[in-house]
Design an enzyme around this catalytic site. Structure first.
Site, PDB file in Angstrom:
ATOM      1  CD  GLU A  98      -0.457   1.406   6.091  1.00  5.40           C
ATOM      2  OE1 GLU A  98      -0.606   1.663   7.050  1.00  5.40           O
ATOM      3  OE2 GLU A  98      -1.999   0.982   5.526  1.00  5.40           O
ATOM      4  CG  HIS A 117      -2.158   1.188   0.614  1.00  2.55           C
ATOM      5  ND1 HIS A 117      -2.235   1.903   2.248  1.00  2.55           N
ATOM      6  CD2 HIS A 117      -2.936   1.580   0.402  1.00  2.55           C
ATOM      7  CE1 HIS A 117      -3.114   2.373   2.016  1.00  2.55           C
ATOM      8  NE2 HIS A 117      -3.814   2.479   0.960  1.00  2.55           N
TER       9      HIS A 117
HETATM   10  P1  NAI Z   1      -7.681   5.606 -10.952  1.00  4.36           P
HETATM   11  O1  NAI Z   1      -8.789   5.033 -11.012  1.00  4.36           O
HETATM   12  O2  NAI Z   1      -6.812   6.945 -11.219  1.00  4.36           O
HETATM   13  O3  NAI Z   1      -6.282   4.535 -11.909  1.00  4.36           O
HETATM   14  C1  NAI Z   1      -7.039   3.135 -11.963  1.00  4.36           C
HETATM   15  C2  NAI Z   1      -6.576   2.478 -13.587  1.00  4.36           C
HETATM   16  O4  NAI Z   1      -6.646   1.021 -13.295  1.00  4.36           O
HETATM   17  C3  NAI Z   1      -7.317   3.025 -15.213  1.00  4.36           C
HETATM   18  O5  NAI Z   1      -6.675   3.732 -15.892  1.00  4.36           O
HETATM   19  C4  NAI Z   1      -8.370   1.782 -15.406  1.00  4.36           C
HETATM   20  O6  NAI Z   1      -8.163   2.233 -16.879  1.00  4.36           O
HETATM   21  C5  NAI Z   1      -7.047   0.784 -14.673  1.00  4.36           C
HETATM   22  N1  NAI Z   1      -7.839  -0.423 -14.423  1.00  4.36           N
HETATM   23  C6  NAI Z   1      -9.309  -0.325 -14.121  1.00  4.36           C
HETATM   24  N2  NAI Z   1      -9.836  -1.858 -14.096  1.00  4.36           N
HETATM   25  C7  NAI Z   1      -8.532  -2.621 -14.744  1.00  4.36           C
HETATM   26  C8  NAI Z   1      -8.378  -3.598 -15.285  1.00  4.36           C
HETATM   27  N3  NAI Z   1      -9.114  -4.812 -14.890  1.00  4.36           N
HETATM   28  N4  NAI Z   1      -6.884  -4.165 -15.645  1.00  4.36           N
HETATM   29  C9  NAI Z   1      -6.418  -3.313 -16.235  1.00  4.36           C
HETATM   30  N5  NAI Z   1      -6.567  -1.818 -16.135  1.00  4.36           N
HETATM   31  C10 NAI Z   1      -7.046  -1.498 -15.017  1.00  4.36           C
HETATM   32  O7  NAI Z   1      -7.146   4.835 -10.075  1.00  4.36           O
HETATM   33  P2  NAI Z   1      -5.642   4.733  -8.677  1.00  4.36           P
HETATM   34  O8  NAI Z   1      -5.996   6.409  -7.405  1.00  4.36           O
HETATM   35  O9  NAI Z   1      -5.093   5.039  -9.154  1.00  4.36           O
HETATM   36  O10 NAI Z   1      -6.477   3.797  -7.535  1.00  4.36           O
HETATM   37  C11 NAI Z   1      -6.024   2.597  -7.942  1.00  4.36           C
HETATM   38  C12 NAI Z   1      -5.239   1.703  -6.786  1.00  4.36           C
HETATM   39  O11 NAI Z   1      -4.809   2.305  -5.838  1.00  4.36           O
HETATM   40  C13 NAI Z   1      -7.246   1.262  -6.376  1.00  4.36           C
HETATM   41  O12 NAI Z   1      -6.854   0.371  -5.240  1.00  4.36           O
HETATM   42  C14 NAI Z   1      -7.081   2.545  -4.699  1.00  4.36           C
HETATM   43  O13 NAI Z   1      -7.720   2.103  -3.406  1.00  4.36           O
HETATM   44  C15 NAI Z   1      -5.242   2.539  -4.753  1.00  4.36           C
HETATM   45  N6  NAI Z   1      -4.766   3.777  -3.836  1.00  4.36           N
HETATM   46  C16 NAI Z   1      -5.312   4.644  -4.539  1.00  4.36           C
HETATM   47  C17 NAI Z   1      -4.781   6.047  -4.371  1.00  4.36           C
HETATM   48  C18 NAI Z   1      -5.458   7.337  -4.035  1.00  4.36           C
HETATM   49  O14 NAI Z   1      -4.543   8.244  -3.070  1.00  4.36           O
HETATM   50  N7  NAI Z   1      -5.764   7.415  -5.580  1.00  4.36           N
HETATM   51  C19 NAI Z   1      -3.426   5.862  -2.076  1.00  4.36           C
HETATM   52  C20 NAI Z   1      -3.634   4.744  -2.430  1.00  4.36           C
HETATM   53  C21 NAI Z   1      -4.093   3.292  -3.000  1.00  4.36           C
END
Ligand code: NAI
Length: 505
Positions: free
Chosen positions: A156, A144
């Protein structure tokens, strides 16, 4: 256990904000990195974005041009998941959805070598649930990162029920080799940071709801007395109320509605109104062009005092004596129970009781309570509250003493635990409960709160500095005032006091 060798192939899935940042971190550490996203063109776009970030580092003189080229050459966008088959470590950062992540992990398990580590950047899903039903759940682990991943030090490393200790240990060492500050955590709701930080927001929201003071004053107190980078209202305006409220709700639900994590109606109302914070132009504060930021309220005084009498030890507030003397005020010390007498007024560090309650129970007249400060010598502001019988003249004298010591003095309505004290006591309580439940070690929790959310001091180290017995008393008094299980002290604090043991092992 060793870190993965820097030549080991890393794969990142999901080229959004987090995936791109993680890919950059791994490539900067020397790994060849493949980036995949199921949205056509997204991975290539993200790699171009990382390239621009690296170019900016070159322009600032923080990266050599040759290193930039080498890092960029190690980053490869791919448009088919099959291209990830040779990865030693896959980190998924796709949409936060249990079923979609599980389906992806199943696919990876059949694609990659048995020894490949399957890491998830999930911030709220259980690693145990993600791994359930897989053939090799021992290979699944949480990694994380915090946003933005290239800048935030904390990682984490989260173990589910089936995660192999060697897998978690390898990932821990790998994160360290990437220049990060890893901590181990067991997969429980919110892991470390998103759980232990809840009271930081919750106590301010509650104080606002109960009319203790306005947002600007409460924020200023957490900054100027508590030493936090931001107050809870400016911080949640920055995070976005939709996001912050959703995290609170998810932790609350995951703990089966434990009142300690109860979401705030004040914040829900903002979400309902679409006042999401900076991104919508309005949250607790207004961000429209030309909007004026409200100022913290401060009390003034007509009185002038020459000094005070300190009776007994002031506990964590003791350094205030040096500050008073440094400002030319005379301080006479004599035996007593930890009180400051100035003119008609009696000042005391809050112990979690309301001023009027303590005045009555302890037989103190003109009682003025003082809040906790991270550092009484360096603080620029302090909160006070006073009992109903305190005369205007006594209040004036108490305020004059603190102002002459160079402090801005913010007056609150008579609520238990003031602002910094109840926030820190509740942070320490949550941290202690997480230790008690084996989520992480005391050292790792303190590290996580400093590296992940920039706290000026780990909550458990803070409790030890204040005295664990005193922290426990503050919580007991809060619970007595509110009669709610929200403020119930952790058994860990009681045990530490009973055994005379430190919270840090
Ligand atoms: P985001 O929405 O910016 O990016 C997600 C990406 O994954 C998108 O480009 C999407 O097209 C792609 N995607 C979705 N389903 C997919 C699949 N089945 N196969 C391949 N690509 C796929 O999201 P973000 O903010 O980057 O978050 C991503 C992960 O990180 C989540 O699990 C979130 O909980 C976690 N996270 C987010 C934080 C934040 O501050 N935004 C901090 C720490 C963890």
């Amino acid at each position: 256990m060793h870190a993965l060798h820097s030549t080991a192939q890393v794969a990142v899935i999901g080229a959004g904000a987090m995936g791109a940042g993680i890919a950059q971190v791994a490539a900067q550490a020397g790994h060849p990195v493949k980036l995949y996203d199921n949205r056509p063109g997204a991975a290539a776009q993200a790699v171009a974005g990382i390239d621009r970030q690296l170019q900016r580092l070159v322009e600032k003189g923080k990266l050599q041009p040759a290193d930039r080229e080498a890092i960029s050459a190690r980053l490869q966008p791919v448009d088919a998941i099959e291209a990830l088959a040779d990865a030693h470590l896959v980190i998924e950062a796709i949409v936060e959805n249990l079923q979609i992540k599980q389906a992806l992990l199943r696919q990876l398990e059949s694609l990659c070598a048995p020894a490949c580590i399957l890491a998830s950047n999930t911030s709220s899903l259980s690693i145990t649930s993600l791994a359930a039903g897989l053939q090799r759940p021992q290979q699944v682990v949480g990694m994380h990162f915090f946003n933005p991943a290239p800048l935030m030090a904390l990682v984490e490393v989260v173990s589910g029920l089936a995660t192999a200790p060697e897998v978690a240990a390898t990932l821990y060492e790998t994160a360290k080799a990437w220049g990060k500050q890893p901590v181990h955590a067991r997969s429980t709701p919110g892991f470390i940071v998103n759980r232990v930080a809840r009271p930081f927001y919750a106590e301010s929201l509650r104080l606002l709801q109960e009319g203790a003071a306005d947002c600007a004053t409460l924020d200023a107190l957490l900054r100027d007395a508590g030493g936090f980078r931001m107050g809870a209202f400016e911080l949640t305006d920055l995070i976005g109320h939709d996001v912050n409220y959703a995290v609170t709700c998810s932790v609350f639900d995951a703990f089966h509605g434990d009142f300690r994590f109860q979401p705030s109606l004040v914040q829900k109302e903002l979400v309902d109104a679409g006042r999401l914070g900076r991104k919508s132009g309005q949250g607790f504060y207004c961000y429209a062009d030309g909007a004026e930021r409200p100022q913290a309220l401060a009390l003034h005084s007509q009185a002038k005092v020459d000094g005070c009498v300190v009776e007994g030890q002031l506990g964590v507030m003791q350094p205030l004596i040096t500050r008073l003397r440094d400002r030319g005020l005379s301080v006479t010390e004599r035996a007593g129970t930890g009180l400051i007498r100035v003119g008609e007024a009696t000042l005391a560090l809050s112990d979690g009781r309301m001023a009027s309650q303590r005045a009555r129970e302890d037989g103190l007249r003109n009682l003025v309570l003082v809040d906790l400060a991270l550092d009484y010598q360096a603080a620029s502001r302090i909160a006070i509250s006073w009992s109903a019988d305190t005369t205007g003249e006594a209040l004036d004298q108490a305020v004059a003493l603190l102002r002459q010591a160079g402090l801005n003095v913010s007056g609150l309505t008579d609520l238990p635990g003031l602002v910094v004290l109840r926030t820190v006591a509740m942070l320490a309580n949550e941290a202690a409960d997480a230790v008690l439940q084996g989520v992480a070690s005391a050292g790792d929790i303190d590290l996580a709160m400093c590296a992940g959310v920039n706290y000026p001091q780990g909550p458990l180290a803070w409790a030890e500095q204040m005295g664990v017995g005193y922290t426990l008393r503050v919580l007991e008094n809060l619970q007595r005032s509110y009669g709610e299980s929200r403020y119930r002290p952790s058994l860990m604090l009681r045990r530490s006091v009973a055994q005379g043991a430190r919270l840090h092992d």
